[in-house]
Motif scaffolding. Structure first.
Motif: not given
Length: 944
Positions: A303-308, A346-350, A357-371
């Motif tokens: 949940t850190e801002v600035g992480v890719s 934190k996992i639910l936040e991802v 549109p890009p929010g506070e947390l940078a995510v990819t197309a696979n992030s939600r599936m990984s979560a």
């Protein structure tokens, strides 16, 4: 082993006392000779519990050490040998066994001390002298290697840290050499002792991608399988610093950091199992605490801002691999409970974040599936209702916190989180859907004018449609809404998702032809539109994925399958998409392929039960006419021509949490369908199918591993295993094949595994040793008693090939078993193929072990009739095996030769010796020649 009891004998309970200790020790010795090291270990353990004398205890402990050496558990072997030495300091066998264990553990300096003691106690013992020379040579080589690398390591770091060498070829070569050196334990140790970690830290601090990659890959070698170096590395670099590298924008550096952290996790987990001991036996910091610190930092990174986005995905991947138990047999799930309490939000936040549109947390197309995958694994790792209820409460409280009082943005975030749960632990997702106002908000937002809002709502509706509790509600209330969105929306991203929702609802009947949800032809129209979107490369991969999702549902319909496999452009687009960065498409691709190949489980209904159901006016599932075997075979051919194997091979290589155990099982099912026909197996092998099947057979669900193992067996039976599995891969095939011998597998799987193992056993001694190491022999012996003639024959053929190994010959030669008797009796069976296998094994054993020749007449009174029948067989192969057995028996003993020459065997051999030039004639002549040499018969006037 006896004919009446084919099982492996175990130690028998006996009365306590000195005689009982001696009896159990002798039983253990016999079991050890037979290769049953686990049984021998049990016998020695029982004996130790019966009040053995100190002398007996020393013997029993050193015998247990021998068992552990055979089982390759060198830590326990060292412990047991040390206990024996404590009881008797002059026990030379215990000293030698401890030296063997220490050598395997890499502690050469300690091993040499034990060997020197052995030589001082028995100076003339050549075994000890040779072992001491060998280990001395190893120590000298290690010292020489270490001294030669001293200057090299220093020189490499000088080049890498020299600002004048920036970007030069010299610097690139130095970094490569450093990585290669660290792969060997001696080299890694040298770097570590040369202040290497601090120097590598300086490389990381440069921020240059190439230098960071070199440093991370070198650290992998330093930490790999070494707990003490791992903890020392963490203390120097800092856990927080190590984890933060995951979040950098450079994908290669992030992946390298992910690999390093995985190695660190493995080393720490091994430390937890072994009780804080490092590879060199040093006491280190509590690895369980270090493990939690590392996981805590990963949860913070989520949940850190600035992480890719890539870094966030890598953190999720590490948590998926490190947190849940590897086996549900392990009772300790405390790490999972700790992660749920500390990091579930934190996992639910991802999972609730959106890419566009890009929010506070940078995510990819696979992030939600990984979560979703991580949430699912955490939920599956819970053991009781109370733990699951806590999980539900935490999820519901988090969703409520966004849904209530946070406005429209909060509601969207809550609905997105519900979608994440529905894709993962759907039980938790269903409960979240039932929260007040959630489902109503989903339905309302589907009609929103804003595309982003519609996307979130429609996706939630799609995921909810597959859940039994909500499907009827959505069918009643959502079909018209989805149809309206599909027809009227101007956005392809919305239309395609609405189409998937309709596809999902339209396939509710599965493969049951009689349960059509929509009007005739509707599913074909939906599928045609899905294929059209799939082939449109102007649409982004994330949107085209939904077209594949639709086809995954629609391909339950055989008409859709037929049209799909005929559409070359659609198949090509499907396979290209499976290779793209859009990893979340993998499950849908695999599902569509399972449907097209009909490789799902489908039991044939009992005709009597069908009639009864019809009489009772109950629904009876019907098979589509185009799902009959001939249609399925034709579809498989089309898929093979389109390059399905290459696409699946790429999917198996995917390093992503999206390649779940369930997804791997689907791929295994498809592979098994692809190799069903013998003529298709060459194509599968040529496109890399054999290589792809190995990881599927070693990891995944039990069903998936079994299906992949069966596909491997089919390939091994009909193709050259050395070409199908080149190099070291051929040895990896053995374990999956042996797994098919277990009783929970079907008769066909048992048979195919035995046939495949027969092929492997005939290739090399190393492969035979691998089969023995996997403890396959007792199971193969068990199948030699099987009622089914094909399984019995295959097991006998396999044993015949394994008989080339000394260990198997020892089993036949051991007293008190009926293995030899079984081969002799099978050599007289009516089944010609079984006779051939048994007679071949008998010929080989009597040749390798002449002592068995004298036992043949004792195992059965019918031995002579069986031998004569072999000699008189019209089958040349059987006749040759029979005459070789006769020759072995004649050469082994004059007494046996006399018995044979007094029977009709003499006349038969005389006739065979006068036949045409052949191996049979030469062996028969050799038998008669030996009999003449013994003086049992005389040559005739012609010298014959």
């Amino acid at each position: 082993m006896t004919v009446s009891d084919p099982g492996t004998p175990g130690p028998r309970p006996v009365a306590p006392g000195a005689s009982a200790v001696e009896q159990l020790r002798k039983e253990g010795n016999e079991l050890f000779k037979c290769g049953d090291y686990e049984g021998a270990l049990t016998a020695y353990t029982q004996a130790l519990g019966l009040g053995a004398t100190p002398q007996d205890q020393a013997i029993l402990h050193r015998n247990r050490a021998a068992c552990h050496l055979k089982l390759e558990d060198y830590d326990k072997a060292e412990t047991e040998a040390s206990k024996a030495i404590e009881k008797d300091g002059g026990d030379v066998k215990a000293l030698y066994r401890r030296s063997q264990a220490l050598e395997k553990l890499g502690r050469l300096d300690q091993a040499v001390l034990d060997l020197q003691r052995c030589v001082s106690l028995e100076p003339k013992n050549k075994v000890f002298q040779e072992a001491l020379r060998n280990i001395g040579g190893q120590i000298q080589e290690k010292v020489r290697y270490m001294s030669s690398t001293d200057a090299k390591v220093e020189q490499m770091f000088q080049i890498l840290l020299d600002p004048q060498e920036k970007g030069t070829e010299k610097k690139q070569k130095a970094s490569q050499n450093l990585v290669v050196l660290a792969r060997e334990d001696a080299g890694a140790e040298k770097i570590f002792r040369s202040n290497g970690v601090q120097l590598l830290q300086r490389l990381l601090d440069t921020g240059e991608a190439d230098l960071m990659l070199a440093a991370l890959r070198t650290l992998v070698g330093i930490c790999s399988e070494h707990q003490s170096r791992t903890v020392a590395t963490l203390s120097v670099l800092g856990t927080r610093r190590m984890v933060s590298i995951l979040g950098v924008e450079n994908q290669a550096v992030s992946l390298a950091a992910c690999h390093l952290l995985q190695v660190i996790f493995d080393a720490l987990k091994e430390g937890v199992k072994k009780g804080f001991r490092g590879k060199e036996g040093a006491i280190i910091v509590d690895p369980a605490r270090e493990l939690k610190v590392l996981i805590s930092n990963l949860l913070e990174l989520l949940t850190e801002v600035g992480v890719s986005g890539q870094g966030r995905d890598n953190a999720l991947t590490l948590l998926i691999k490190a947190v849940p138990r590897k086996s549900l047999k392990d009772p300790n799930n405390s790490l999972t409970l700790w992660v749920i309490d500390q990091g579930l939000k934190k996992i639910l936040e991802v999972g609730g974040s959106v890419q566009e549109p890009p929010g506070e947390l940078a995510v990819t197309a696979n992030s939600r599936m990984s979560a979703s995958v991580l949430l699912s694994k955490l939920f599956d790792d819970l053991k009781c209702d109370a733990e699951r209820e806590n999980f539900h409460q935490l999820c519901e409280n988090y969703i409520k916190s966004w849904f209530e009082g946070q406005g429209l943005a909060g509601k969207l975030r809550a609905i997105q989180t519900v979608s994440c749960l529905l894709q993962g632990p759907c039980e938790a997702g269903n409960r979240a859907l039932e929260l007040s106002g959630v489902m109503e908000s989903v339905m309302a937002l589907c009609a929103s004018e804003q595309e982003e809002e519609q996307l979130v709502a429609v996706e939630a509706l799609i995921h909810a449609a597959g859940k039994a509790k909500r499907a009827s509600f959505i069918t009643a209330n959502g079909v018209s809404l989805l149809k309206d969105l599909y027809k009227r929306s101007e956005k392809d991203s919305i239309r395609i998702r609405a189409l998937v929702g309709l596809c999902k609802l339209g396939s509710a009947g599965g493969t049951d032809f009689s349960m059509k949800q929509f009007a005739e032809g509707s599913t074909l129209k939906l599928a045609k539109q899905c294929r059209k979107w799939l082939c449109n490369d102007q649409i982004d991969a994330g949107t085209r994925r939904w077209a594949v999702e639709g086809l995954a549902y629609l391909t339950f319909d055989a008409d859709v399958k037929e049209e799909f496999v005929e559409d070359e452009a659609a198949l090509k687009a499907l396979f290209q998409l499976s290779r793209s960065e859009e990893r979340s498409v993998l499950f849908a691709v695999a599902s569509a392929l399972v449907n097209c190949t009909n490789s799902y489980d489908c039991e044939e209904p009992d005709p009597k039960m069908v009639e009864l159901a019809k009489y009772a006016k109950q629904h009876v599932p019907e098979q589509h006419p185009k799902d009959k075997p001939a249609f399925v075979r034709a579809r498989v051919k089309k898929l093979l021509e389109a390059g399905v194997v290459s696409a699946m091979t790429c999917m198996v290589k995917t390093e992503s949490p999206v390649l779940t155990s369930a997804c791997r099982e689907l791929l295994s099912r498809v592979f098994l369908a692809l190799v069903d026909e013998v003529e298709d197996r060459g194509t599968v092998v040529a496109q890399g199918g054999g290589k792809a099947l190995l990881p599927l057979a070693l990891e995944g669900t039990d069903v998936g591993q079994t299906k992949a193992a069966q596909a491997l067996a089919k390939l091994t039976i009909t193709s050259n295993p050395e070409m199908t599995f080149p190099g070291e891969r051929i040895y990896e095939v053995v374990r999956p094949l042996v797994s098919l011998l277990h009783l929970n597998c079907s008769g066909l799987q048992n048979f195919e595994a035995l046939m495949a193992l027969t092929n492997l056993a005939g290739i090399s001694e190393r492969l035979r040793q691998k089969i023995l190491k996997e403890k396959a022999v007792p199971m193969i012996e068990g199948y030699m008693f099987e009622e089914h003639e094909m399984i019995r024959r295959a097991a006998t053929e396999c044993m015949c090939n394994l008989a080339m190994s000394k260990e198997v010959q020892d089993l036949f030669e051991a007293e008190g078993n009926d293995r030899l008797k079984l081969l002799v009796l099978y050599s007289g069976e009516e089944d010609e193929l079984l006779r051939r296998a048994a007679a071949g094994g008998l010929a080989m054993l009597t040749s390798m072990r002449p002592s068995l020749c004298s036992r043949v007449p004792r195992v059965t009174t019918h031995w002579l009739e069986i031998l004569q029948a072999l000699l008189l067989s019209p089958n040349q192969e059987l006749q040759h095996r029979g005459v070789v057995v006769a020759l072995n028996m004649v050469e082994a003993s004059k007494e046996i030769a006399g018995t044979l020459m007094e029977s009709e065997v003499l006349e038969i051999l005389s006739v065979l010796a006068k036949g045409k030039e052949s191996p049979v004639r030469r062996a028969a002549a050799a038998c008669l020649g030996k009999a003449v040499e013994y003086g049992l018969i005389k040559p005739n006037r012609d010298g014959e």
